[in-house]
Design a protein around this motif. Structure first.
Motif, PDB file in Angstrom:
ATOM      1  N   VAL A  90      -6.260  -7.607   2.319  1.00 56.21           N
ATOM      2  CA  VAL A  90      -7.501  -6.919   2.117  1.00 56.21           C
ATOM      3  C   VAL A  90      -7.368  -6.290   0.641  1.00 56.21           C
ATOM      4  O   VAL A  90      -6.655  -5.068   0.805  1.00 56.21           O
ATOM      5  CB  VAL A  90      -7.941  -6.458   3.084  1.00 56.21           C
ATOM      6  CG1 VAL A  90      -9.445  -6.253   3.435  1.00 56.21           C
ATOM      7  CG2 VAL A  90      -7.818  -7.288   5.094  1.00 56.21           C
ATOM      8  N   PRO A  93     -12.653  -2.490   3.312  1.00 64.56           N
ATOM      9  CA  PRO A  93     -12.198  -2.143   4.815  1.00 64.56           C
ATOM     10  C   PRO A  93     -13.270  -2.861   5.942  1.00 64.56           C
ATOM     11  O   PRO A  93     -13.662  -3.330   5.430  1.00 64.56           O
ATOM     12  CB  PRO A  93     -11.739  -1.206   5.214  1.00 64.56           C
ATOM     13  CG  PRO A  93     -13.377  -0.300   4.224  1.00 64.56           C
ATOM     14  CD  PRO A  93     -13.542  -1.169   2.992  1.00 64.56           C
ATOM     15  N   ASP A  94     -11.969  -4.189   6.345  1.00 65.81           N
ATOM     16  CA  ASP A  94     -12.414  -4.965   7.119  1.00 65.81           C
ATOM     17  C   ASP A  94     -12.242  -4.767   8.899  1.00 65.81           C
ATOM     18  O   ASP A  94     -12.785  -5.304   9.871  1.00 65.81           O
ATOM     19  CB  ASP A  94     -11.727  -6.589   7.264  1.00 65.81           C
ATOM     20  CG  ASP A  94     -10.056  -6.567   7.389  1.00 65.81           C
ATOM     21  OD1 ASP A  94      -9.246  -4.968   7.390  1.00 65.81           O
ATOM     22  OD2 ASP A  94      -9.740  -7.236   7.621  1.00 65.81           O
ATOM     23  N   ALA A 115     -16.674  -7.084   7.833  1.00 71.23           N
ATOM     24  CA  ALA A 115     -15.523  -8.035   7.171  1.00 71.23           C
ATOM     25  C   ALA A 115     -15.501  -9.403   7.871  1.00 71.23           C
ATOM     26  O   ALA A 115     -17.275  -9.802   8.895  1.00 71.23           O
ATOM     27  CB  ALA A 115     -14.462  -7.736   8.736  1.00 71.23           C
ATOM     28  N   TYR A 138      -7.737  -1.451   7.740  1.00 70.68           N
ATOM     29  CA  TYR A 138      -6.970  -2.802   6.976  1.00 70.68           C
ATOM     30  C   TYR A 138      -6.761  -4.168   7.811  1.00 70.68           C
ATOM     31  O   TYR A 138      -5.537  -2.575   8.778  1.00 70.68           O
ATOM     32  CB  TYR A 138      -6.894  -2.729   5.536  1.00 70.68           C
ATOM     33  CG  TYR A 138      -7.856  -2.017   4.656  1.00 70.68           C
ATOM     34  CD1 TYR A 138      -8.418  -2.679   3.944  1.00 70.68           C
ATOM     35  CD2 TYR A 138      -7.557  -0.794   3.869  1.00 70.68           C
ATOM     36  CE1 TYR A 138      -8.851  -1.781   2.992  1.00 70.68           C
ATOM     37  CE2 TYR A 138      -7.913   0.103   3.679  1.00 70.68           C
ATOM     38  CZ  TYR A 138      -8.761  -0.195   2.424  1.00 70.68           C
ATOM     39  OH  TYR A 138      -9.664   0.609   1.378  1.00 70.68           O
ATOM     40  N   SER A 139      -6.967  -4.720   7.877  1.00 70.81           N
ATOM     41  CA  SER A 139      -6.215  -5.449   8.931  1.00 70.81           C
ATOM     42  C   SER A 139      -4.763  -5.982   8.822  1.00 70.81           C
ATOM     43  O   SER A 139      -4.148  -6.419   8.796  1.00 70.81           O
ATOM     44  CB  SER A 139      -7.200  -6.672   9.346  1.00 70.81           C
ATOM     45  OG  SER A 139      -7.976  -7.525   8.609  1.00 70.81           O
ATOM     46  N   GLN A 155      -8.627  -3.322  -0.655  1.00 68.53           N
ATOM     47  CA  GLN A 155      -9.643  -1.880  -1.105  1.00 68.53           C
ATOM     48  C   GLN A 155     -10.522  -1.630  -1.108  1.00 68.53           C
ATOM     49  O   GLN A 155     -11.266  -0.371  -0.646  1.00 68.53           O
ATOM     50  CB  GLN A 155      -8.272  -0.756  -2.346  1.00 68.53           C
ATOM     51  CG  GLN A 155      -6.563  -0.973  -2.061  1.00 68.53           C
ATOM     52  CD  GLN A 155      -5.405  -0.467  -2.394  1.00 68.53           C
ATOM     53  OE1 GLN A 155      -6.074   0.309  -3.870  1.00 68.53           O
ATOM     54  NE2 GLN A 155      -4.346  -0.212  -2.515  1.00 68.53           N
ATOM     55  N   ARG A 162       0.600  -0.640  -0.454  1.00 68.90           N
ATOM     56  CA  ARG A 162      -0.147  -0.306  -0.242  1.00 68.90           C
ATOM     57  C   ARG A 162       0.838   1.280   0.015  1.00 68.90           C
ATOM     58  O   ARG A 162       0.275   1.899  -0.138  1.00 68.90           O
ATOM     59  CB  ARG A 162      -1.619   0.232   1.311  1.00 68.90           C
ATOM     60  CG  ARG A 162      -1.937  -1.403   1.886  1.00 68.90           C
ATOM     61  CD  ARG A 162      -3.003  -1.006   2.395  1.00 68.90           C
ATOM     62  NE  ARG A 162      -4.053  -2.507   2.545  1.00 68.90           N
ATOM     63  CZ  ARG A 162      -4.635  -2.308   1.877  1.00 68.90           C
ATOM     64  NH1 ARG A 162      -5.208  -1.158   0.761  1.00 68.90           N
ATOM     65  NH2 ARG A 162      -5.457  -3.486   1.873  1.00 68.90           N
TER      66      ARG A 162
END
Length: 210
Positions: free
Chosen positions: A178, A183-184, A210, A173-174, A180, A28
């Motif tokens: 994940v 988001p979780d 999630a 994000y975790s 883009q 990222r």
């Protein structure tokens, strides 16, 4: 039962970063290009936008000004975030301020706290959060970067704490794996004054999607 409780604690954790946030994952770390993200995924990160200084009434503002306590200000008494040159990598896209509020954080200086991101045709680009003051020529300048856009968070709420700190809610994000679009994590940020800078506390919990 103990294993289940331990797992729940692992999903909701608190981190402190006195020396600033860690470098983002390599996946990222480059400039963000969001035009290919589907509109359906964008709805997942839109959230409910809110900028709510916690000390808003005029009487409290006057008392705060007299005592040196942190207090909200009318937007016209602080730097206009739309006129600031923000450290965002948007080329060739324009940038936009999504949330902001004006305040005196307790030192007598009018500031604007703003969350901003690059505009895109689809999806939601990540936000940076900045404290802006008036520069020597009157134009707004960045005094403090509270959240770097490279970390990939979408800010959904921004507020002033009564002690002069800043708080925000965001989507995140975790891991770099994940997508883009989706988001979780729901993330709560708190920035507390430490000397001439700010100490960040971050609390993450899994999002319902999630």
């Amino acid at each position: 039962m103990a294993d289940a409780a331990d797992a729940a604690l692992d999903l909701a954790h608190t981190t402190q970063s006195p020396a600033g946030p860690p470098e983002p994952a390599a996946a990222r770390s480059g400039p963000w290009r969001w035009g290919a993200v589907a509109a359906a995924c964008a709805a997942l990160v839109a959230g409910t936008m809110a900028a709510a200084p916690s000390v808003a009434p005029a009487a409290q503002n006057a008392a705060g000004s007299a005592s040196g306590r942190p207090h909200a200000l009318p937007a016209g008494q602080a730097p206009d975030p739309a006129k600031a040159q923000l450290p965002l990598d948007c080329d060739p896209l324009p940038s936009t301020v999504s949330l902001s509020f004006a305040a005196d954080l307790g030192d007598g200086t009018p500031v604007t706290v703003a969350a901003a991101h690059c505009q895109s045709g689809g999806g939601t680009a990540p936000d940076g959060v900045f404290i802006l003051v008036a520069g020597p020529d009157g134009r707004p300048v960045v005094r403090e970067t509270l959240l770097r856009w490279q970390e990939g968070f979408t800010v959904t709420r921004l507020a002033l704490r009564s002690d002069g700190g800043v708080t925000a809610a965001a989507k995140g994000y975790s891991s770099a794996d994940v997508p883009q679009c989706c988001p979780d994590l729901n993330v709560q940020f708190d920035w507390t004054r430490q000397g001439t800078g700010y100490q960040r506390t971050q609390h993450d919990t899994p999002s319902a999607a999630a």
